[in-house]
Design an enzyme around this catalytic site. Sequence first.
Site, PDB file in Angstrom:
ATOM      1  N   SER A   1       0.822  -1.200   0.000  1.00 47.83           N
ATOM      2  CA  SER A   1       0.000   0.000   0.000  1.00 47.83           C
ATOM      3  C   SER A   1       0.857   1.250   0.000  1.00 47.83           C
ATOM      4  CB  SER A   1      -0.879   0.000   1.247  1.00 47.83           C
ATOM      5  OG  SER A   1      -1.321   1.293   1.503  1.00 47.83           O
ATOM      6  N   LYS A   2       0.372   2.253  -0.737  1.00 46.19           N
ATOM      7  CA  LYS A   2       1.154   3.485  -0.774  1.00 46.19           C
ATOM      8  C   LYS A   2       1.028   4.249   0.530  1.00 46.19           C
ATOM      9  CE  LYS A   2      -1.903   5.221  -4.208  1.00 46.19           C
ATOM     10  NZ  LYS A   2      -2.038   6.012  -5.398  1.00 46.19           N
ATOM     11  N   ARG A   3       0.118   3.796   1.366  1.00 45.01           N
ATOM     12  CA  ARG A   3      -0.032   4.492   2.639  1.00 45.01           C
ATOM     13  C   ARG A   3       1.021   4.060   3.654  1.00 45.01           C
ATOM     14  NH1 ARG A   3      -4.567   6.067   0.415  1.00 45.01           N
ATOM     15  NH2 ARG A   3      -5.164   4.063  -0.409  1.00 45.01           N
ATOM     16  N   GLN A   4       1.699   2.966   3.331  1.00 44.00           N
ATOM     17  CA  GLN A   4       2.765   2.538   4.246  1.00 44.00           C
ATOM     18  C   GLN A   4       3.962   3.454   4.071  1.00 44.00           C
ATOM     19  OE1 GLN A   4       1.933  -1.767   3.201  1.00 44.00           O
ATOM     20  NE2 GLN A   4       3.800  -1.862   4.390  1.00 44.00           N
TER      21      GLN A   4
END
Length: 492
Positions: free
Chosen positions: A276-279
């Site tokens: 995930s790009k949120r990581q």
Amino acid sequence: MQRNMLRPLTNFYISSSQKRCYSKQQVRVRFAPSPTGHLHLGGLRTALYNYLFARSNNGSFILRIEDTDQTRLVPDAAKKLQDDLLWAGIIPDEDPTRGGPKGPYLQSKRLELYNEQVETLLKNGSAYRCFCTDHRLDLLKREALRVRQIPRYDNKCRHLAKEDLAEKLKRGDPYCIRFKLVGNIDSFDDLVYGPVSYDVAQNEGDPVIIKSDKYPTYHFANVVDDHFMEISHVLRGVEWLMSTQKHILMYRAFGWTPPLYAHLPLILNPDGSKLSKRQGDIRVENYRQSGIFPLALLNFITHAGGGFNRVQGREQRCYSYEELIKQFDLSAVNVNSCKLLPEKLLEFNKLEISQLLEDENNATFLVNRVVRLVSDAFPDRSKDGSLQLDDDHVRVILDWAKNRISKLEDLVSRILEEFDRQLASKDADFFRKESLKDWLRNFADTNDIPFDKFMRLLRSVLSGLKEGPSVAEMIEILGQNATLDRVKRALS
Ligand code: GLU
């Protein structure tokens, strides 16, 4: 702004038994990120594959910033993104900063073009004005959810009577513009995934292409720009595969030839979960700041997922830009999702350090960097001049350390200082294999360092060897004084 309405119909590919051939048309590809966050590994992979494809075909690589969703913009994201690409050595031929023949390369500067182009679709009946209020759309959505269906617009305004339309326009009612989806179109051939058929009209309501604030949506701006920027191939993440049919319908409505499409497989974490790009930890910026070299990161992301014609020897290698360009082969990209193995990254970084040291200019760069790292880590000793930091000495250390460290930062590891401090306070009884084993594990846990990595570091500090007795055993053999002596030497 340059326009080219008549694009020659030379944009084709032949799918013979195995091999795919490209037309002689000039290759122009683009990386088209939205500045809604940071560049992460997935985006970097897309940018890199576009870049390699352009370079290996003597084509152009374009960076286009897709900033039409003004509500999701992150200040400075576009600039950071460009910095990250620059750092990675993925240099565009045309972009918002350097410009180019088909600019502007920032979508918010192309609003006039989108609003002009949508007129063609309104005139030929492929698009229509929609006056449905948010309230109505919300009710539609709720009703769909109530009966457990996927919400979709019911295309009501397609059928608006001429007089009603004229009346609403006269009153100045707000409207958006929607694209009329048509069903049953042919499948298209994706250069990676092969024939794809998806009847989008069966599954979705007519999409908005120009919002009521006159801003285009992604789908419309993307198609218009790819056309006017004369993009020959679209290489992007597989998450866009299902949108492609919609885009092809728009090309057809305009009478334009679509580019060729190649979707790239998903990148996954080792456990199969989505990267995930949120990581935070998959941000390019993080790798950059933590001492990973650009080429190591690029080799890491090209290691999984295919796309390269290479004879895989037993030795792991860190390929150069030239080698990556030469080996890149779109038809070798895998269809299956690929897993990234984090431990490979440090292996590539270690290889890159060794490779950099082989070149005099690069070696000087590394020496300077180590001098800076050490001075920052030990500011007091740097001031009182007690650090031996002349270039020749640092160079010797680097040559000695290159097979022992995976990052330059390992040379000044604070962990070792802490380790040294804690061991110094123990009595001789403590230095037994059994008690040491638990203590080492505990130490790694409390200091938040991967146990394996910690053991490797200690092993090289204590014995200079890669293999040998366990670290606890080595400490027992050496005893307190010799252990502390070696740790201190590594720190000095
Ligand atoms: N702006 C889209 C994104 O953020 C671009 C997708 C495409 O390449 O068409 O990924």
